[in-house]
Design a protein around this motif. Structure first.
Motif, PDB file in Angstrom:
ATOM      1  N   THR A 147       6.813   7.318  13.328  1.00 16.79           N
ATOM      2  CA  THR A 147       7.137   7.721  11.958  1.00 16.79           C
ATOM      3  C   THR A 147       6.313   8.963  11.613  1.00 16.79           C
ATOM      4  O   THR A 147       6.502  10.009  12.194  1.00 16.79           O
ATOM      5  CB  THR A 147       6.842   6.561  10.979  1.00 16.79           C
ATOM      6  N   THR A 148       5.428   8.847  10.637  1.00 18.89           N
ATOM      7  CA  THR A 148       4.496   9.915  10.267  1.00 18.89           C
ATOM      8  C   THR A 148       3.162   9.266   9.934  1.00 18.89           C
ATOM      9  O   THR A 148       3.069   8.037   9.785  1.00 18.89           O
ATOM     10  CB  THR A 148       4.986  10.692   9.027  1.00 18.89           C
ATOM     11  N   TRP A 149       2.132  10.093   9.774  1.00 19.27           N
ATOM     12  CA  TRP A 149       0.824   9.558   9.384  1.00 19.27           C
ATOM     13  C   TRP A 149       0.928   8.853   8.040  1.00 19.27           C
ATOM     14  O   TRP A 149       0.376   7.765   7.842  1.00 19.27           O
ATOM     15  CB  TRP A 149      -0.205  10.688   9.296  1.00 19.27           C
ATOM     16  N   GLY A 150       1.661   9.473   7.110  1.00 11.96           N
ATOM     17  CA  GLY A 150       1.769   8.895   5.778  1.00 11.96           C
ATOM     18  C   GLY A 150       2.459   7.544   5.779  1.00 11.96           C
ATOM     19  O   GLY A 150       2.017   6.596   5.119  1.00 11.96           O
ATOM     20  N   VAL A 151       3.560   7.446   6.527  1.00 14.23           N
ATOM     21  CA  VAL A 151       4.278   6.174   6.601  1.00 14.23           C
ATOM     22  C   VAL A 151       3.417   5.113   7.285  1.00 14.23           C
ATOM     23  O   VAL A 151       3.343   3.962   6.831  1.00 14.23           O
ATOM     24  CB  VAL A 151       5.607   6.356   7.359  1.00 14.23           C
ATOM     25  N   ALA A 152       2.755   5.510   8.370  1.00 16.45           N
ATOM     26  CA  ALA A 152       1.910   4.551   9.086  1.00 16.45           C
ATOM     27  C   ALA A 152       0.807   4.012   8.183  1.00 16.45           C
ATOM     28  O   ALA A 152       0.530   2.797   8.159  1.00 16.45           O
ATOM     29  CB  ALA A 152       1.310   5.203  10.331  1.00 16.45           C
ATOM     30  N   LEU A 153       0.180   4.900   7.423  1.00 14.33           N
ATOM     31  CA  LEU A 153      -0.893   4.455   6.530  1.00 14.33           C
ATOM     32  C   LEU A 153      -0.352   3.570   5.413  1.00 14.33           C
ATOM     33  O   LEU A 153      -0.984   2.578   5.027  1.00 14.33           O
ATOM     34  CB  LEU A 153      -1.621   5.664   5.958  1.00 14.33           C
ATOM     35  N   ASP A 154       0.812   3.902   4.878  1.00 10.77           N
ATOM     36  CA  ASP A 154       1.434   3.050   3.868  1.00 10.77           C
ATOM     37  C   ASP A 154       1.643   1.640   4.410  1.00 10.77           C
ATOM     38  O   ASP A 154       1.215   0.651   3.800  1.00 10.77           O
ATOM     39  CB  ASP A 154       2.777   3.659   3.444  1.00 10.77           C
ATOM     40  N   LEU A 155       2.282   1.534   5.568  1.00  7.51           N
ATOM     41  CA  LEU A 155       2.620   0.216   6.104  1.00  7.51           C
ATOM     42  C   LEU A 155       1.385  -0.572   6.520  1.00  7.51           C
ATOM     43  O   LEU A 155       1.315  -1.791   6.305  1.00  7.51           O
ATOM     44  CB  LEU A 155       3.579   0.369   7.291  1.00  7.51           C
ATOM     45  N   LEU A 156       0.394   0.116   7.093  1.00  6.41           N
ATOM     46  CA  LEU A 156      -0.804  -0.582   7.564  1.00  6.41           C
ATOM     47  C   LEU A 156      -1.748  -0.952   6.431  1.00  6.41           C
ATOM     48  O   LEU A 156      -2.327  -2.046   6.429  1.00  6.41           O
ATOM     49  CB  LEU A 156      -1.538   0.284   8.595  1.00  6.41           C
ATOM     50  N   LEU A 157      -1.907  -0.056   5.470  1.00  6.70           N
ATOM     51  CA  LEU A 157      -2.845  -0.343   4.384  1.00  6.70           C
ATOM     52  C   LEU A 157      -2.284  -1.342   3.379  1.00  6.70           C
ATOM     53  O   LEU A 157      -3.020  -2.164   2.835  1.00  6.70           O
ATOM     54  CB  LEU A 157      -3.230   0.955   3.670  1.00  6.70           C
ATOM     55  N   SER A 158      -0.990  -1.290   3.140  1.00  5.45           N
ATOM     56  CA  SER A 158      -0.397  -2.207   2.160  1.00  5.45           C
ATOM     57  C   SER A 158      -0.048  -3.559   2.773  1.00  5.45           C
ATOM     58  O   SER A 158      -0.071  -4.581   2.085  1.00  5.45           O
ATOM     59  CB  SER A 158       0.869  -1.586   1.556  1.00  5.45           C
ATOM     60  N   GLY A 159       0.286  -3.555   4.054  1.00  7.84           N
ATOM     61  CA  GLY A 159       0.734  -4.795   4.684  1.00  7.84           C
ATOM     62  C   GLY A 159       2.010  -5.338   4.068  1.00  7.84           C
ATOM     63  O   GLY A 159       2.345  -6.516   4.228  1.00  7.84           O
ATOM     64  N   ARG A 160       2.752  -4.470   3.377  1.00  9.19           N
ATOM     65  CA  ARG A 160       3.920  -4.933   2.633  1.00  9.19           C
ATOM     66  C   ARG A 160       5.077  -5.307   3.555  1.00  9.19           C
ATOM     67  O   ARG A 160       5.167  -4.840   4.703  1.00  9.19           O
ATOM     68  CB  ARG A 160       4.373  -3.857   1.648  1.00  9.19           C
ATOM     69  N   THR A 161       5.965  -6.145   3.042  1.00  3.73           N
ATOM     70  CA  THR A 161       7.178  -6.512   3.764  1.00  3.73           C
ATOM     71  C   THR A 161       8.265  -5.473   3.480  1.00  3.73           C
ATOM     72  O   THR A 161       8.453  -5.043   2.338  1.00  3.73           O
ATOM     73  CB  THR A 161       7.665  -7.901   3.320  1.00  3.73           C
ATOM     74  N   PHE A 162       8.962  -5.074   4.513  1.00  7.65           N
ATOM     75  CA  PHE A 162      10.095  -4.172   4.351  1.00  7.65           C
ATOM     76  C   PHE A 162      11.227  -4.656   5.251  1.00  7.65           C
ATOM     77  O   PHE A 162      11.000  -5.388   6.216  1.00  7.65           O
ATOM     78  CB  PHE A 162       9.713  -2.715   4.664  1.00  7.65           C
ATOM     79  N   LEU A 163      12.441  -4.290   4.918  1.00  4.54           N
ATOM     80  CA  LEU A 163      13.612  -4.803   5.625  1.00  4.54           C
ATOM     81  C   LEU A 163      14.090  -3.845   6.716  1.00  4.54           C
ATOM     82  O   LEU A 163      13.671  -2.691   6.789  1.00  4.54           O
ATOM     83  CB  LEU A 163      14.739  -5.074   4.634  1.00  4.54           C
ATOM     84  N   ALA A 164      14.997  -4.354   7.535  1.00 11.84           N
ATOM     85  CA  ALA A 164      15.520  -3.561   8.654  1.00 11.84           C
ATOM     86  C   ALA A 164      16.109  -2.247   8.189  1.00 11.84           C
ATOM     87  O   ALA A 164      15.982  -1.221   8.872  1.00 11.84           O
ATOM     88  CB  ALA A 164      16.576  -4.374   9.406  1.00 11.84           C
TER      89      ALA A 164
END
Length: 280
Positions: A167-184
């Motif tokens: 993805t990108t650094w920004g997306v990776a940090l969003d997903l890793l730092l938030s731990g949020r659930t997202f759909l397919a």
């Protein structure tokens, strides 16, 4: 699905198609195929079997039931009260005893393409395992999450390496730092999966893709391309280009190149030779 040995109760089922695709199915649906020593050992055995078999050209990994792999198996809810002592002990334990002897990135070093058919929950180490596969399809509505921060953990087992690259650094940090659930559907928008497919058509589409590769792509070429893509991730462009020149000179005398060009000119499907245990 089960292999010819009939081990339908195994933690990972193995099936080989006539077209040269090995299907590995995580088989602990009662726990959403959460990762544990049983799945790990069976997965390694299945991967090794497919990698060594010259008739197998592509590997597809999926899960049985409603989950692909819902993270590490933490035990039943009744075990929550004792988890403090369990984790204190785990801090001094070889991680291989908890999650298996191989890190998820070992599939990037395989000679054969690995396609993930993500049928359901893909969380934690399950997400890492899926991202280390070469290509990913996902069932519509499948849930994804990098939940490490929500468990007091860190970005485990190489996900901090692979996620920014997909993805990108920004997306990776969003997903890793938030731990949020997202759909397919969001996973596809972010570039984490190639396609989102209706659940009932997921395996049909993934196998269609895998069988096309098995029929039309050179096993030797795919093996070298995988080495290039993952190896070049840590090289600069000059080094990557120089290495590609060396690999191209090595490839030219191979029968695969002659067959690839000849079959194209003759307008027929290619008949590429299978890999031996020592090639690529």
């Amino acid at each position: 699905m089960s292999g010819s040995d009939g081990a339908s109760e195994g933690a990972v089922l193995y099936e080989a198609t006539a077209s040269g695709v090995a299907i590995l199915t995580f088989n602990r649906p009662d726990r959403l195929n959460a990762w544990g020593p049983d799945i790990a050992a069976a997965f390694y055995a299945g991967i090794d079997r497919a990698e060594k078999d010259p008739d197998i050209r592509v590997i597809v990994v999926t899960g049985r039931g409603k989950g692909f792999c819902a993270g590490a198996y933490l035990g039943a809810p009744s075990s929550a009260a004792s988890y403090g002592k369990t984790m204190e002990k785990a801090g001094q334990t070889d991680l291989a005893e908890l999650v298996g002897e191989r890190p998820p990135h070992f599939v990037t070093a395989l000679r054969k393409p690995v396609v993930a058919a993500i049928n359901g929950a893909c969380v934690g180490i399950g997400l890492t395992q899926a991202l280390m596969c070469d290509v990913r399809f996902a069932a519509a509505g499948a849930k994804f999450a990098a939940v490490f921060a929500r468990r007091g953990l860190i970005a485990e087992f190489g996900i901090s390496w692979i996620l920014p690259r997909l993805t990108t650094w920004g997306v990776a940090l969003d997903l890793l730092l938030s731990g949020r659930t997202f759909l397919a559907e969001e996973a596809a928008e972010l570039g984490l999966v190639k396609e989102v497919v209706d659940p009932e058509h997921l395996m049909t589409r993934a196998l269609e893709y895998a069988e096309d590769i098995a029929r039309n792509c050179s096993p030797a070429s795919m093996a070298v391309i995988k080495q290039q893509v993952y190896g070049d991730a840590t090289r600069d462009v000059a080094d990557a280009t120089a290495r590609a020149e060396v690999l191209l000179h090595e490839a030219m005398p191979r029968p695969d190149v002659i067959e690839g060009i000849t079959s194209f000119l003759e307008k027929r499907p290619p008949q590429f030779p299978s890999l031996t245990s020592t090639e690529a």
